[in-house]
Scaffold this motif. Structure first.
Motif, short mmCIF file in Angstrom:
data_model
loop_
_atom_site.label_atom_id
_atom_site.label_comp_id
_atom_site.label_asym_id
_atom_site.label_seq_id
_atom_site.Cartn_x
_atom_site.Cartn_y
_atom_site.Cartn_z
N GLY A 35 0.83 -1.33 0.22
CA GLY A 35 -0.07 -0.03 0.23
C GLY A 35 0.81 1.41 -0.10
N ARG A 36 2.13 1.03 -0.12
CA ARG A 36 2.98 2.32 -0.12
C ARG A 36 3.56 2.59 -1.59
N ASP A 37 3.74 3.77 -1.74
CA ASP A 37 4.43 4.20 -3.33
C ASP A 37 6.08 4.04 -3.13
N LEU A 38 6.41 4.36 -4.44
CA LEU A 38 7.84 4.39 -4.36
C LEU A 38 8.72 5.37 -3.44
N THR A 45 -1.85 9.44 0.11
CA THR A 45 -1.30 10.21 1.11
C THR A 45 -2.37 11.01 1.89
N ASP A 46 -3.04 12.29 1.29
CA ASP A 46 -3.78 12.97 1.99
C ASP A 46 -5.11 12.38 2.29
N PHE A 47 -5.66 11.24 1.34
CA PHE A 47 -6.70 10.76 1.68
C PHE A 47 -6.77 9.93 3.03
N TYR A 106 -9.53 0.92 3.36
CA TYR A 106 -8.80 2.05 2.70
C TYR A 106 -8.48 1.96 1.17
N GLY A 107 -8.00 0.82 0.59
CA GLY A 107 -8.02 0.84 -0.81
C GLY A 107 -9.23 1.06 -1.51
N PRO A 108 -10.33 0.13 -1.26
CA PRO A 108 -11.50 0.22 -2.13
C PRO A 108 -12.08 1.68 -1.73
N LEU A 114 -11.91 8.64 -5.59
CA LEU A 114 -11.44 9.17 -6.86
C LEU A 114 -12.14 8.97 -7.92
N GLY A 115 -12.84 7.61 -8.26
CA GLY A 115 -13.61 7.48 -9.38
C GLY A 115 -15.07 8.15 -9.35
N MET A 116 -15.38 8.33 -8.10
CA MET A 116 -16.69 9.14 -8.13
C MET A 116 -16.49 10.94 -8.32
N THR A 117 -15.55 11.02 -7.70
CA THR A 117 -15.25 12.70 -7.88
C THR A 117 -14.76 12.85 -9.20
#
Length: 399
Positions: A35-38, A45-47, A106-108, A114-117
């Motif tokens: 669940g962590r980026d590079l 992050t802010d989510f 968290y992931g879903p 992001l999908g809806m907005t």
């Protein structure tokens, strides 16, 4: 200027850059580990702040979502202590909006958010540009502000969609427009100029509807979350101010005039004064546009550009709002003709969100105010060249 940048070349550039950005996003997310980026940060992050506030509300009650100790403790428990603390400064109507997201993992939740907005933002952009959704999507993927909002899991799609939809509805359906714009109470500092602009333009139906909508959302959140939630939010005002003034959120990440002044070393007071000067200039243009009775859509584009100059707490993901004045300029240029240097200026502003933070962070060169004030000037020049009595805007827009 830039006569070579014709429709065919622009179309190829949109497809190439939009496709490249889509590939980068996919790779970035696929390479995430645990669940962590590079960079080692949580995807979105802010989510983290939004989702944790919703979880705290479900477990401990809404008031605790505004308690940094409780909010921070759950963040640390869920995501680890090395992530830093993502504060929650949003009013209860926004917390109420986030609440269902806390019911799922968290992931879903991030994908749903992001999908809806994002879909709402894309639909509004297609209407502003008068383009099909597919073509608009390609352009959106090439827009750096879109990528920044996705990367941060932020609310830039939501606030820009509300602003864009409300202003688009304003000429024909002012009451509905006011109701939509009232929903910006979820991030009220982006709506601060709207009541003033409506009063100056005599848009009293939108003015009243916006106030009623905002009040209704506040009342609903009060009933649903309780008085303590509002007490917690209002009590956190000092922390939000400290965050702005002392750089708890780096000023280099911000794109306001105030933050730029802080980056170059001005004191807090001096930075506020510089910012106030820019905000007053923006308000003066809104007032002048109303006095000249410019076309409704011209005034709306100016209003969005002025909003970007007026708010001191503005981050780079909020530049999703750039889409509306840029779209208006593009449509005007397409339907009439592009003014000298207009294409070059628009292209520069379009790509600017990609470089603003690196320049401010690495070289202490904060160019964001140059961009926002430049956009305001660009919109003003275009609007006054096609000035027409505002009363004629009703006929021009089919109102």
């Amino acid at each position: 200027m830039l006569e070579w940048l014709d429709d065919a070349r622009l179309r190829r550039w949109r497809i190439a850059s939009g496709g490249a950005c889509a590939v980068v996003l996919i790779i970035w997310y696929l390479m995430a580990v645990g669940g962590r980026d590079l960079t080692g940060k949580q995807i979105g992050t802010d989510f983290v702040s939004f989702w944790t506030a919703a979880r705290v509300t479900i477990i401990h009650g809404a008031a605790q979502a505004y308690d940094p100790a409780t909010h921070g403790a759950l963040q640390a428990a869920m995501f680890g202590v090395g992530q830093g603390y993502y504060a929650f400064f949003y009013p209860p109507p926004f917390l109420l909006l986030c609440l269902p997201l806390g019911l799922i993992d968290y992931g879903p939740a991030l994908l749903l958010w992001l999908g809806m907005t994002g879909a709402a933002y894309l639909a509004v952009a297609a209407r502003w540009l008068d383009w099909p959704l597919g073509r608009t999507l390609i352009l959106a993927l090439a827009f750096p502000a879109v990528l920044l909002n996705i990367g941060h899991g932020q609310n830039g799609f939501l606030t820009a969609a509300l602003m864009g939809a409300g202003l688009m509805l304003l000429p024909r359906r002012p009451v509905v427009a006011g109701i939509v714009l009232g929903a910006l109470v979820v991030k009220p500092h982006l709506a601060v100029l709207l009541p003033l602009a409506f009063a100056l333009r005599g848009e009293w139906r939108a003015f009243v509807a916006m106030g009623a909508s905002a009040a209704a959302l506040c009342l609903i959140s009060l009933i649903a979350l309780g008085q303590d939630a509002w007490s917690g939010f209002l009590g956190g005002g000092q922390l939000a101010r400290t965050t702005l003034e002392t750089g708890l959120v780096s000023h280099a990440k911000m794109v306001s005039i105030f933050a730029a002044a802080r980056v170059v070393g001005l004191s807090t007071l001096s930075s506020y004064l510089v910012h106030a000067a820019g905000a007053v200039a923006a308000v003066a243009l809104i007032w002048r546009a109303a006095r000249l009775r410019l076309l409704a859509r011209d005034q709306n584009a100016l209003l969005v550009a002025a909003t970007l100059a007026a708010s001191p707490f503005l981050l780079d993901y909020d530049l999703t709002l750039l889409a509306w004045p840029l779209a208006w300029l593009a449509v005007r240029g397409r339907d009439e003709r592009f003014l000298p240097y207009e294409k070059a200026a628009m292209l520069t502003i379009f790509v600017a969100p990609l470089i603003l933070r690196p320049l401010a962070s690495a070289a202490a060169v904060p160019l964001a105010p140059v961009m926002t004030l430049g956009l305001l000037a660009l919109c003003w020049r275009r609007a006054v060249l096609t000035a027409s009595p505002y009363r004629h805007s009703r006929a021009a827009s089919g109102r």
